[in-house]
Enzyme design. Structure first.
Site, PDB file in Angstrom:
ATOM      1  N   HIS A  43     -16.860  41.697 -44.365  1.00  0.00           N
ATOM      2  CA  HIS A  43     -16.350  42.514 -45.464  1.00  0.00           C
ATOM      3  C   HIS A  43     -16.093  43.949 -44.996  1.00  0.00           C
ATOM      4  O   HIS A  43     -15.080  44.560 -45.351  1.00  0.00           O
ATOM      5  CB  HIS A  43     -17.346  42.553 -46.631  1.00  0.00           C
ATOM      6  CG  HIS A  43     -17.564  41.241 -47.296  1.00  0.00           C
ATOM      7  ND1 HIS A  43     -18.802  40.644 -47.367  1.00  0.00           N
ATOM      8  CD2 HIS A  43     -16.715  40.401 -47.932  1.00  0.00           C
ATOM      9  CE1 HIS A  43     -18.712  39.503 -48.024  1.00  0.00           C
ATOM     10  NE2 HIS A  43     -17.446  39.325 -48.371  1.00  0.00           N
ATOM     11  N   GLY A 154      -9.993  38.003 -45.319  1.00  0.00           N
ATOM     12  CA  GLY A 154     -10.313  37.452 -44.005  1.00  0.00           C
ATOM     13  C   GLY A 154      -9.669  36.104 -43.753  1.00  0.00           C
ATOM     14  O   GLY A 154      -9.402  35.332 -44.680  1.00  0.00           O
ATOM     15  N   ASP A 157     -11.573  32.154 -44.437  1.00  0.00           N
ATOM     16  CA  ASP A 157     -11.141  31.311 -45.555  1.00  0.00           C
ATOM     17  C   ASP A 157      -9.612  31.223 -45.508  1.00  0.00           C
ATOM     18  O   ASP A 157      -8.912  31.779 -46.359  1.00  0.00           O
ATOM     19  CB  ASP A 157     -11.602  31.913 -46.888  1.00  0.00           C
ATOM     20  CG  ASP A 157     -13.121  31.972 -46.990  1.00  0.00           C
ATOM     21  OD1 ASP A 157     -13.772  30.983 -46.636  1.00  0.00           O
ATOM     22  OD2 ASP A 157     -13.646  33.015 -47.419  1.00  0.00           O
TER      23      ASP A 157
END
Length: 281
Positions: A43, A154, A157
């Protein structure tokens, strides 16, 4: 100390839509990082990208119940607002944290009309009924509320990124930027679900990840890559004591099954002690 305190003063926490609208109204070049909490280095890499390429950065923390196809999975999802904020407050130049309630996102009680195509019901969509409809629904609502110039997501996924990018860029003047998967020193892809593992099990999962990553070089030797992966899937399930949902080689542009090494990725989903983990490489 002064630097950290200064950053705390700059970062503003937004708890409802009224405050969100009022705060974001003067700004145009906004970067948005959507999260469900469980903040980790992956993150943080997205946030730093947003800080670099946009004028203002907003991070959302919202565990969306509509994208869970299991009540147990929703309840056990590892989100800790206090811990997340402690991490986020240390990031230089982050501007806003949006922590909405369910009613802020789903103001309208109208049922979502989002339906993904049959051709997209592959990989995670095949095993998690309604999951991506929930993801696209919440991303639609968040994008409409925040009106970002860019959204940073990202590549871990990858199917989610693929579907969200196609949907958002078709409906908004917003670019969705895919960012590289961040791995720990033992090559495990970072994920909020990793927090559900104790140290012993984390070590096991890291070793499992290393074995799968080696497949990227091994598939070069095979003309029929997916036939080889099918054989490997059965072998690895016994060897590693895991349940594999899928292990497939697919084209990165359209996610169609591919037996070519170039312009493709191996997509993986498996269960380890009741925890579902995904990766692509």
């Amino acid at each position: 100390m002064f630097y950290l305190l200064n950053n705390l003063i700059q970062m503003k926490i937004l708890l409802n839509n009224e405050t969100l609208h009022k705060t974001l109204k003067p700004f145009d070049n906004i970067g948005f990082v959507p999260t469900m909490g469980g903040i980790h280095e992956g993150h943080i890499s997205l946030i730093n990208k947003s800080i670099k390429y946009t004028d203002k950065t907003i991070v959302s923390i919202f565990v969306n119940p509509k994208q869970f196809n299991s009540k147990r999975d929703f309840i056990s999802y590892p989100s800790n607002i206090k811990n997340d904020l402690a991490i986020l407050k240390k990031i230089p130049k982050i501007d806003f944290i949006y922590i909405p309630k369910f009613k802020d996102i789903y103001e309208s009680k109208d049922k979502s009309k989002i339906v993904i195509k049959r051709s997209d019901k592959i990989l995670c969509a095949k095993f998690r009924k309604g999951h991506f409809e929930g993801v696209l629904d919440v991303m639609d609502k968040l994008t409409n509320l925040i009106k970002p110039k860019k959204i940073f997501m990202g590549k871990k996924d990858y199917q989610q990124l693929f579907l969200v990018k196609n949907f958002i860029e078709s409906n908004y003047k917003t670019k969705v930027i895919g960012c590289k998967t961040i791995r720990n020193k033992n090559k495990l892809a970072l994920s909020s679900r990793n927090f559900l593992l104790d140290k012993k099990d984390l070590k096991k999962v890291e070793n499992i990840s290393k074995k799968f990553l080696k497949l990227k070089n091994e598939v070069k030797k095979h003309k029929y890559i997916n036939k080889f992966l099918g054989q490997t899937k059965r072998k690895f399930e016994k060897l590693l004591d895991i349940k594999i949902e899928y292990l497939e080689n697919r084209n990165v542009k359209n996610l169609k099954i591919s037996n070519k090494y170039l312009k493709s990725k191996i997509f993986l989903s498996y269960h380890f002690k009741g925890i579902r983990l995904i990766d692509n490489f």
